[in-house]
Design an enzyme around this catalytic site. Sequence first.
Site, PDB file in Angstrom:
ATOM      1  N   ALA A  62      35.708  39.015  30.522  1.00  0.00           N
ATOM      2  CA  ALA A  62      35.252  39.367  29.192  1.00  0.00           C
ATOM      3  C   ALA A  62      36.270  39.152  28.112  1.00  0.00           C
ATOM      4  O   ALA A  62      37.554  39.716  28.288  1.00  0.00           O
ATOM      5  CB  ALA A  62      34.562  40.591  29.141  1.00  0.00           C
ATOM      6  N   GLY A 108      36.134  39.625  35.070  1.00  0.00           N
ATOM      7  CA  GLY A 108      34.781  39.210  35.135  1.00  0.00           C
ATOM      8  C   GLY A 108      34.824  37.683  35.731  1.00  0.00           C
ATOM      9  O   GLY A 108      33.889  37.474  35.970  1.00  0.00           O
ATOM     10  N   GLU A 111      34.520  38.343  39.414  1.00  0.00           N
ATOM     11  CA  GLU A 111      33.064  38.823  39.577  1.00  0.00           C
ATOM     12  C   GLU A 111      32.138  37.512  39.354  1.00  0.00           C
ATOM     13  O   GLU A 111      31.027  37.792  40.256  1.00  0.00           O
ATOM     14  CB  GLU A 111      32.786  40.032  38.495  1.00  0.00           C
ATOM     15  CG  GLU A 111      33.765  41.205  38.635  1.00  0.00           C
ATOM     16  CD  GLU A 111      33.624  42.157  37.549  1.00  0.00           C
ATOM     17  OE1 GLU A 111      33.627  41.784  36.424  1.00  0.00           O
ATOM     18  OE2 GLU A 111      33.498  43.405  37.902  1.00  0.00           O
ATOM     19  N   GLU A 131      41.202  45.522  35.664  1.00  0.00           N
ATOM     20  CA  GLU A 131      40.720  46.564  34.544  1.00  0.00           C
ATOM     21  C   GLU A 131      41.539  47.596  34.558  1.00  0.00           C
ATOM     22  O   GLU A 131      41.602  48.316  33.313  1.00  0.00           O
ATOM     23  CB  GLU A 131      39.166  46.435  34.841  1.00  0.00           C
ATOM     24  CG  GLU A 131      38.240  45.228  34.610  1.00  0.00           C
ATOM     25  CD  GLU A 131      38.302  44.252  35.553  1.00  0.00           C
ATOM     26  OE1 GLU A 131      39.046  44.407  36.782  1.00  0.00           O
ATOM     27  OE2 GLU A 131      37.320  43.229  35.665  1.00  0.00           O
TER      28      GLU A 131
HETATM   29  N1  COA Z   1      40.194  37.887  26.525  1.00  0.00           N
HETATM   30  C1  COA Z   1      40.641  37.409  25.561  1.00  0.00           C
HETATM   31  N2  COA Z   1      41.676  36.447  25.218  1.00  0.00           N
HETATM   32  C2  COA Z   1      42.276  36.265  26.279  1.00  0.00           C
HETATM   33  C3  COA Z   1      42.044  36.959  27.494  1.00  0.00           C
HETATM   34  C4  COA Z   1      41.013  37.630  27.799  1.00  0.00           C
HETATM   35  N3  COA Z   1      40.569  38.273  28.674  1.00  0.00           N
HETATM   36  N4  COA Z   1      42.936  36.340  28.466  1.00  0.00           N
HETATM   37  C5  COA Z   1      43.894  35.644  28.019  1.00  0.00           C
HETATM   38  N5  COA Z   1      43.587  35.547  26.358  1.00  0.00           N
HETATM   39  C6  COA Z   1      43.817  34.631  25.459  1.00  0.00           C
HETATM   40  C7  COA Z   1      45.439  34.995  25.083  1.00  0.00           C
HETATM   41  O1  COA Z   1      45.262  36.170  24.130  1.00  0.00           O
HETATM   42  C8  COA Z   1      45.920  33.758  24.242  1.00  0.00           C
HETATM   43  O2  COA Z   1      45.254  33.676  23.023  1.00  0.00           O
HETATM   44  P1  COA Z   1      46.227  33.038  21.711  1.00  0.00           P
HETATM   45  O3  COA Z   1      47.087  32.176  22.164  1.00  0.00           O
HETATM   46  O4  COA Z   1      45.389  32.931  20.560  1.00  0.00           O
HETATM   47  O5  COA Z   1      47.296  34.381  21.614  1.00  0.00           O
HETATM   48  C9  COA Z   1      45.422  32.766  25.206  1.00  0.00           C
HETATM   49  O6  COA Z   1      44.296  33.192  25.955  1.00  0.00           O
HETATM   50  C10 COA Z   1      46.401  32.274  26.323  1.00  0.00           C
HETATM   51  O7  COA Z   1      46.885  33.569  26.973  1.00  0.00           O
HETATM   52  P2  COA Z   1      48.348  34.050  27.043  1.00  0.00           P
HETATM   53  O8  COA Z   1      48.266  35.375  27.326  1.00  0.00           O
HETATM   54  O9  COA Z   1      49.151  33.618  25.840  1.00  0.00           O
HETATM   55  O10 COA Z   1      48.677  33.201  28.527  1.00  0.00           O
HETATM   56  P3  COA Z   1      49.898  33.701  29.420  1.00  0.00           P
HETATM   57  O11 COA Z   1      50.091  32.605  30.464  1.00  0.00           O
HETATM   58  O12 COA Z   1      50.865  34.190  28.744  1.00  0.00           O
HETATM   59  O13 COA Z   1      49.058  34.776  30.317  1.00  0.00           O
HETATM   60  C11 COA Z   1      47.330  35.878  31.712  1.00  0.00           C
HETATM   61  C12 COA Z   1      47.956  34.523  31.188  1.00  0.00           C
HETATM   62  C13 COA Z   1      46.183  35.637  32.122  1.00  0.00           C
HETATM   63  C14 COA Z   1      48.237  36.535  32.544  1.00  0.00           C
HETATM   64  C15 COA Z   1      47.077  37.029  30.453  1.00  0.00           C
HETATM   65  O14 COA Z   1      46.541  36.155  29.235  1.00  0.00           O
HETATM   66  C16 COA Z   1      46.208  38.190  30.432  1.00  0.00           C
HETATM   67  O15 COA Z   1      46.714  39.081  31.367  1.00  0.00           O
HETATM   68  N6  COA Z   1      45.002  38.168  30.356  1.00  0.00           N
HETATM   69  C17 COA Z   1      44.101  39.238  30.171  1.00  0.00           C
HETATM   70  C18 COA Z   1      43.338  39.063  31.651  1.00  0.00           C
HETATM   71  C19 COA Z   1      42.708  40.403  31.784  1.00  0.00           C
HETATM   72  O16 COA Z   1      42.974  41.468  31.747  1.00  0.00           O
HETATM   73  N7  COA Z   1      41.455  40.071  32.132  1.00  0.00           N
HETATM   74  C20 COA Z   1      40.414  41.167  32.357  1.00  0.00           C
HETATM   75  C21 COA Z   1      39.341  41.224  30.973  1.00  0.00           C
HETATM   76  S1  COA Z   1      38.474  42.688  31.252  1.00  0.00           S
END
Ligand code: COA
Length: 255
Positions: A62, A108, A111, A131
Amino acid sequence: MVTLSKSNHSAIITIDRPEKLNALTIEMLYQFEKHIANLEQDSDIRVVLVTGGGDRSFCVGADINAWAEATAIDMWRNWIREGHRIFDRLAAINIPTIAVLNGYTLGGGLEIALACDIRIAADDITLALPEVKLGIIPGWAGTQRLPAVIGPARAKQMIFTGERVTAQKAEQWGLINESVPRESMMDRAHEVAKTIIENAPLAVQMTKQIIDGGFGHNTGYRLEALASAFARYTDDAKEGVASFREKRTASFTGR
Ligand code: COA
């Protein structure tokens, strides 16, 4: 956005927001549901592939920015309960579903993959339910479907630590069916889909109902639905309807 395409008896649902690694908004949840509803009514489609747009991610769950300001009631009603309803609908669709996973498959996203019947992944994928690192919990049935697939001990390890699991470990744990080199992932998914498509669609769909029913998912309803179809074609059902129309007492033979 979430898109739907169809060809040669197969459909592809694509979670397509690559600039945000396919993070899901509420609007995208409803687009997903619209496609499920479409497929429920399309008897020409025999397999559904669910995949992510771009080459970095299947889905990272999400959209954190979208739910970050949600009230508790908004979280309950609009995010969690709606997600449950929509992904339960995906899980229950008659047609076999194959999640085709590349890159990040987190929260998600995992999931959704767990709501599919088969998971085929690129061998450089990472999977996690992170999460608890955000102070929340898996909310789209991760606490239920993950232990059902890999057992409670491994599910607890993944959920308590939030740590990433490699494709190799995921395959060993049975979390994904197969991992293949990234460049052949889609071809392999289509190959499995094609083999399913060549089989008798109704026989395949009935086995899905029985397997899921055997694991306790709406078992009674599934039995009722299959048995209703069976009963409809008995001589007794023909006789019952004829007796109603002819205003006479039915004479049943037990056939
Ligand atoms: N929700 C909203 N935006 C997200 C996202 C999420 N779950 N996961 C990634 N993004 C966005 C980032 O904010 C970024 O946006 P921006 O370019 O406008 O800043 C873009 O996607 C690219 O992600 P980024 O974090 O820059 O890439 P990365 O390679 O450095 O890291 C992840 C990748 C997946 C490790 C990292 O984005 C992350 O940990 N995301 C969260 C995952 C998560 O916790 N999911 C569960 C959600 S309930």
